[in-house]
Design an enzyme around this catalytic site. Structure first.
Site, PDB file in Angstrom:
ATOM      1  N   ASP A  73     -42.429  44.741 -26.046  1.00 42.63           N
ATOM      2  CA  ASP A  73     -42.805  43.552 -26.814  1.00 42.63           C
ATOM      3  C   ASP A  73     -43.635  42.600 -25.949  1.00 42.63           C
ATOM      4  O   ASP A  73     -43.403  41.391 -25.941  1.00 42.63           O
ATOM      5  CB  ASP A  73     -41.551  42.852 -27.349  1.00 42.63           C
ATOM      6  CG  ASP A  73     -41.871  41.809 -28.427  1.00 42.63           C
ATOM      7  OD1 ASP A  73     -42.920  41.946 -29.097  1.00 42.63           O
ATOM      8  OD2 ASP A  73     -41.080  40.869 -28.597  1.00 42.63           O
ATOM      9  N   ILE A  87     -35.026  24.013 -24.941  1.00 39.21           N
ATOM     10  CA  ILE A  87     -36.427  24.084 -24.498  1.00 39.21           C
ATOM     11  C   ILE A  87     -37.205  25.172 -25.221  1.00 39.21           C
ATOM     12  O   ILE A  87     -38.397  25.296 -25.027  1.00 39.21           O
ATOM     13  CB  ILE A  87     -36.548  24.298 -22.967  1.00 39.21           C
ATOM     14  CG1 ILE A  87     -35.784  25.546 -22.534  1.00 39.21           C
ATOM     15  CG2 ILE A  87     -36.054  23.070 -22.227  1.00 39.21           C
ATOM     16  CD1 ILE A  87     -35.954  25.881 -21.062  1.00 39.21           C
ATOM     17  N   GLY A 139     -36.473  31.306 -30.295  1.00 39.82           N
ATOM     18  CA  GLY A 139     -37.136  32.546 -30.674  1.00 39.82           C
ATOM     19  C   GLY A 139     -36.434  33.180 -31.856  1.00 39.82           C
ATOM     20  O   GLY A 139     -35.528  32.589 -32.458  1.00 39.82           O
ATOM     21  N   GLY A 140     -36.847  34.385 -32.198  1.00 40.59           N
ATOM     22  CA  GLY A 140     -36.249  35.077 -33.323  1.00 40.59           C
ATOM     23  C   GLY A 140     -34.789  35.435 -33.093  1.00 40.59           C
ATOM     24  O   GLY A 140     -33.993  35.482 -34.034  1.00 40.59           O
ATOM     25  N   MET A 141     -34.422  35.664 -31.833  1.00 42.87           N
ATOM     26  CA  MET A 141     -33.077  36.124 -31.511  1.00 42.87           C
ATOM     27  C   MET A 141     -32.213  35.067 -30.841  1.00 42.87           C
ATOM     28  O   MET A 141     -30.997  35.170 -30.877  1.00 42.87           O
ATOM     29  CB  MET A 141     -33.148  37.321 -30.554  1.00 42.87           C
ATOM     30  CG  MET A 141     -33.744  38.575 -31.130  1.00 42.87           C
ATOM     31  SD  MET A 141     -33.964  39.779 -29.806  1.00 42.87           S
ATOM     32  CE  MET A 141     -32.299  39.926 -29.176  1.00 42.87           C
ATOM     33  N   ALA A 142     -32.821  34.086 -30.215  1.00 38.52           N
ATOM     34  CA  ALA A 142     -32.045  33.222 -29.318  1.00 38.52           C
ATOM     35  C   ALA A 142     -32.592  31.805 -29.252  1.00 38.52           C
ATOM     36  O   ALA A 142     -33.728  31.533 -29.643  1.00 38.52           O
ATOM     37  CB  ALA A 142     -32.031  33.821 -27.917  1.00 38.52           C
ATOM     38  N   VAL A 145     -33.034  28.805 -26.271  1.00 42.91           N
ATOM     39  CA  VAL A 145     -33.050  28.684 -24.818  1.00 42.91           C
ATOM     40  C   VAL A 145     -32.847  27.223 -24.417  1.00 42.91           C
ATOM     41  O   VAL A 145     -33.501  26.321 -24.955  1.00 42.91           O
ATOM     42  CB  VAL A 145     -34.383  29.198 -24.225  1.00 42.91           C
ATOM     43  CG1 VAL A 145     -34.333  29.157 -22.701  1.00 42.91           C
ATOM     44  CG2 VAL A 145     -34.669  30.611 -24.701  1.00 42.91           C
TER      45      VAL A 145
END
Length: 257
Positions: free
Chosen positions: A118, A1, A4-7, A9
């Site tokens: 952030d 769904i 992002g830059g890190m993960a 989801v």
């Protein structure tokens, strides 16, 4: 769904408690770094103590294994970025309705020693009933570990970072105040105060340049609300609101008169 830059989801189902959840799984390049894993786990555990109606609930954090994940409340809504992109300029009462909820969430976190670092519309969910949910508390602190340079990937964040963050200086609660001020400016004017094609250029603007006055872009903004925005985005942290609750109080005064 979501990615992002890190993960990445995922929407998932918790069979034990019989409910939908969102599971944020860290990307492989982060999971291979032992120091990053350690900090991620430490920060993730810290944010489980945040319990507030305007902060997404964290249910579980994986401490080990091949997959690092956070299981959290599943939210049926849109990000504030998606909403702003579709609507454009918000009527100022609507803008303050959202900002007050963000301020309440941030005050709760600050009182427990957690600075977000952030805050941006991409990290904030808007539910169907107008409720705001702030996400990624604590994760931002961990992500700083890897993103020391202002790459083009940082462009989404750099529009909202404080001058001290852009300069690499020490941060405290007032960096979140700055980000909230930038969001309020954007909500009621339809424009970002500092914008460019380059993340580095935007960062330099945060440090060096003054914004166009909000009322020059939207004359329907009350003078008092413009004053609140400008106080929140002062270059020197000492000139900003000391606490989120102080900014919240002033916004309620403007709404009252």
């Amino acid at each position: 769904i979501g990615v992002g830059g890190m993960a990445v989801v995922y929407k998932a189902y918790d069979k034990v408690l019989a409910r939908d959840v969102a599971v944020k799984i860290l990307k492989d390049e982060y999971m291979q770094n032992d120091e990053f894993r350690r900090r991620f786990i430490t920060e993730s555990k810290a944010i489980t103590m945040l319990t507030h109606e305007n902060i997404v609930d964290i249910y579980d954090v994986s401490p080990d294994g091949d997959v690092l994940f956070i299981a959290m409340e599943y939210l049926d809504g849109v990000t504030l970025k998606e909403y702003i992109d579709s609507v454009g300029v918000l009527e100022w009462h609507e803008g303050t309705h959202y900002i007050k909820q963000i301020l309440a969430a941030v005050q709760h976190a600050h009182e427990r020693g957690v600075v977000h670092r952030d805050l941006k519309p991409q990290n904030i969910m808007l539910l169907r009933d107008g409720t705001i949910k702030v996400m990624d508390f604590g994760i931002a602190r961990v992500s700083d570990f890897e993103t020391q340079t202002l790459s083009e990937q940082a462009l989404g964040s750099v529009h909202y970072i404080s001058p001290e963050q852009a300069s690499g200086d020490a941060l405290d609660e007032r960096t979140d105040i700055y980000s909230i001020g930038i969001m309020l400016y954007q909500f009621v004017t339809g424009s970002l105060p500092f914008d460019s094609d380059s993340a580095v250029s935007v960062a330099l603007m945060q440090i060096q340049e003054q914004p166009v006055l909000p009322r020059d872009l939207n004359e329907n903004i009350p003078v008092g609300l413009e004053q609140i925005i400008l106080k929140a985005i002062m270059k020197n942290p000492a000139d900003r609101y000391a606490e989120a609750s102080d900014m919240l109080t002033d916004i309620e005064r403007i709404e009252g008169n």
